[in-house]
Motif scaffolding. Structure first.
Motif, short mmCIF file in Angstrom:
data_model
loop_
_atom_site.label_atom_id
_atom_site.label_comp_id
_atom_site.label_asym_id
_atom_site.label_seq_id
_atom_site.Cartn_x
_atom_site.Cartn_y
_atom_site.Cartn_z
N HIS A 1 0.79 -1.22 0.00
CA HIS A 1 0.00 0.00 0.00
C HIS A 1 0.83 1.27 0.00
O HIS A 1 0.28 2.36 0.07
CB HIS A 1 -0.94 0.01 1.21
N ARG B 1 -3.78 19.81 1.17
CA ARG B 1 -5.04 20.43 1.56
C ARG B 1 -4.89 21.30 2.81
O ARG B 1 -5.54 22.33 2.95
CB ARG B 1 -6.06 19.32 1.83
N ALA C 1 -0.33 4.05 -2.26
CA ALA C 1 -1.61 4.63 -1.87
C ALA C 1 -1.44 5.53 -0.65
O ALA C 1 -1.99 6.62 -0.59
CB ALA C 1 -2.61 3.52 -1.58
N ILE C 2 -0.66 5.03 0.31
CA ILE C 2 -0.45 5.81 1.52
C ILE C 2 0.27 7.10 1.19
O ILE C 2 -0.14 8.19 1.61
CB ILE C 2 0.35 4.99 2.55
N ASP D 1 -8.42 10.38 10.57
CA ASP D 1 -9.73 11.02 10.60
C ASP D 1 -10.11 11.60 11.95
O ASP D 1 -11.26 11.49 12.38
CB ASP D 1 -10.84 10.03 10.17
N SER E 1 0.31 8.71 -1.51
CA SER E 1 -0.49 9.70 -2.23
C SER E 1 -1.54 10.32 -1.31
O SER E 1 -1.84 11.50 -1.41
CB SER E 1 -1.09 9.11 -3.51
N LYS E 2 -2.07 9.53 -0.37
CA LYS E 2 -3.02 10.13 0.57
C LYS E 2 -2.31 11.15 1.47
O LYS E 2 -2.84 12.23 1.73
CB LYS E 2 -3.69 9.04 1.43
N GLU F 1 -1.87 14.22 -0.47
CA GLU F 1 -3.13 14.95 -0.65
C GLU F 1 -3.48 15.74 0.61
O GLU F 1 -3.79 16.93 0.56
CB GLU F 1 -4.24 13.94 -0.98
N LEU F 2 -3.34 15.08 1.77
CA LEU F 2 -3.64 15.76 3.04
C LEU F 2 -2.70 16.94 3.26
O LEU F 2 -3.11 18.00 3.70
CB LEU F 2 -3.51 14.78 4.22
N TYR G 1 -4.83 11.65 9.02
CA TYR G 1 -4.92 10.36 8.32
C TYR G 1 -5.88 9.44 9.05
O TYR G 1 -6.58 8.63 8.45
CB TYR G 1 -3.53 9.74 8.24
#
Ligand code: ATP
Ligand code: MG
Length: 481
Positions: free
Chosen positions: A93, A107, A96-97, A138, A99-100, A103-104, A136
């Motif tokens: 992963h 933002r 994916a991690i 949430d 890129s998240k 993204e965070l 991450y």
């Protein structure tokens, strides 16, 4: 203690060292279990048995002392402890991690490279990783414990923007700070704690200055009586040194501090101040140049040699290099003098003498703890710092190197430290005061030099210097010698 925060609100916690800010946060995040009382989350009573429970409920905290794993990358640290990933392979992963995380960070304005390793990051960057980690996972409620204590003023401004962005997303940010101007800049409401109780909650625009915190006002005025300035106590000639990341951190630095003099080193953090201090304290070997203490040349790169020559060092990173968290407060106080009487005789450590010395020091420096036997990790952040200061001040040094000695202290603590620095100087100790706080430097120092990109730029008489003029030098404005 009663405390209430709303969704979408930035709520500040203010209070003197040991007031209970961190303890309250630890209860909210499931680290400590309350003896009595109730936590209600979004209208529902909850009971946390572990930090895991609190995280599941959406509460995360960025601690006063970071909890990152330094050989790991940013992305690895961000997912570490995220139970949702348990059983899945991190390797699969990674993309994916990363890129998240990317993204965070875009933002919320948290610039940091997902593949960098923690040890390569500045304290400010490490803090961003901690915040990313909470996002991450949430977190709906994020507690930041003295987040600005490790930041430059510019980094603090950036953090405030991140905080506002999180609040406008409907998250709750609980912001702990000793600085009222920061509280006013970022928080909607503030709750004041004193000795374990909440004494008031009010909108920040109604909060009045420091009287809130200690019940009295202080002045950071210059009050340097005439001091005898004597022989040079430390002389650096052409010192260069390499930093942790392998690049040259300081270049050709020459300076001199006389006995009885306070030399202020101003500069934005990360311009070589830490490396300079470590080189003088023997914790970093100089790549070039000479260091003399009271005229005697040191080999350099040997902390015991520096201690024996009379160099005391209050490091910036108090918990990392300043204290041994597992040892008692008493043992931390004698950590540098345990080879000498009165606390030891030959190979024997004298428990009663250690205790007595520790008690005296704790009284003098107003270290709030139940006694010298409590482990250092139990102290509040500010009290821990007083322990380091007390140890270094009480060793009767020739030269005292103090890096941001009042960072994280409340108003009363700042006063105590300032009076000790002045007192040390008037007893003939040379003081090298490294600080980003220009008001502090101009109030305490006799002379000021500015560090910029590893070199000294400009020297001023502190009495005549202005904040604007020194601030310009700090920002790299002209005059490189
Ligand atoms: N695990 C513990 N066991 C016993 N006492 C503790 C523990 N943790 C904190 N304390 C004590 O509780 C009091 C409140 O500490 P806390 O860390 O909450 O203060 P704080 O308001 O965060 O102060 P600071 O501004 O210095 O960080 C202190 O007297 C501290 O020594
Ligand atoms: Mg604290």
């Amino acid at each position: 203690m009663d405390f209430e925060a709303a969704a979408g609100e930035v709520h500040a916690l203010l209070g003197e060292n040991g007031a209970g800010k961190t303890t309250l946060s630890n209860i909210l995040t499931g680290l400590y279990r309350p003896d009595e009382g109730e936590i209600v989350l979004f209208g529902r009573p909850v009971e946390f048995h572990s930090p895991r429970d609190a995280l599941d409920a959406g509460i995360a905290m960025v601690h006063q002392h970071f909890r990152l794993v330094s050989p790991f990358t940013v992305a690895e640290n961000v997912v570490l402890g995220d139970h949702r990933d348990v059983g899945r392979s991190f390797l699969l992963h990674t993309r994916a991690i990363e890129s998240k995380v990317g993204e965070l960070s875009g933002r919320y304005g948290l610039a940091v490279e997902p593949r960098a390793r923690i040890w390569q990051l500045s304290l400010g960057e490490q803090q961003r990783v901690e915040i990313l980690k909470a996002l991450y996972q949430d977190a709906r409620i994020l507690i930041l414990d003295e987040p600005t204590a490790v930041l430059t003023p510019q980094e603090a401004d950036a953090l405030f923007e991140t905080i506002r962005a999180m609040a406008s997303d409907g998250r709750t940010v609980i912001f702990i700070s000793h600085k009222l101007h920061e509280v006013k800049a970022v928080a909607d409401r503030v709750t004041v704690l004193r000795r374990g109780r909440s004494i008031a909650t009010l909108p920040t625009n109604e909060a009045t200055p420091r009287s809130l915190m200690v019940g009295r006002e202080i002045e950071l005025g210059r009050q340097n009586g005439a001091r005898e300035v004597g022989e040079p106590c430390v002389q650096l000639e052409g010192i260069s040194a390499v930093g942790d990341r392998g690049v040259q951190a300081i270049t050709d630095v020459s300076l001199m501090v006389r006995r009885g003099e306070i030399l202020g080193v101003a500069g934005v953090a990360g311009n070589g101040q830490r490396e300079l201090a470590e080189t003088i304290a023997g914790m970093r070997a100089p790549a070039a140049g000479t260091i003399r203490v009271q005229g005697r040349r040191l080999r350099g790169g040997d902390p015991r040699e520096a201690i024996a020559a009379g160099v005391a060092y209050v490091p910036e990173d108090r918990l990392g290099t300043g204290v041994a968290p597992g040892l008692s407060v008493g043992k931390n106080v004698v950590l540098k003098s345990y080879r000498k009487p009165p606390v030891s005789r030959g190979p024997l450590l004298l428990a009663r003498e250690i205790r007595e010395l520790a008690e005296t020091v704790m009284r003098t420096y107003d270290v709030r703890a139940s006694g010298p036997d409590v482990p250092a990790w139990q102290l509040s952040g500010g009290n821990l710092q007083k322990v380091v200061l007390a140890r270094e001040f009480s060793g009767e040094p020739v030269l005292l190197v103090a890096a941001s000695p009042t960072r994280g202290l409340d108003v009363a603590g700042i006063e105590t430290v300032h009076s000790y620095l002045r007192g040390a100087a008037s007893q003939g100790v040379g003081v090298l005061l490294i600080s980003e706080d220009l008001d502090e430097i101009l109030a305490l120092a006799d002379r000021v030099v500015v560090m910029y990109e590893g070199t000294l730029v400009g020297e001023r008489d502190a009495e005549a210097a202005t904040v604007e003029e020194v601030g310009l030098l700090m920002a790299g404005g002209e005059e490189r010698s």
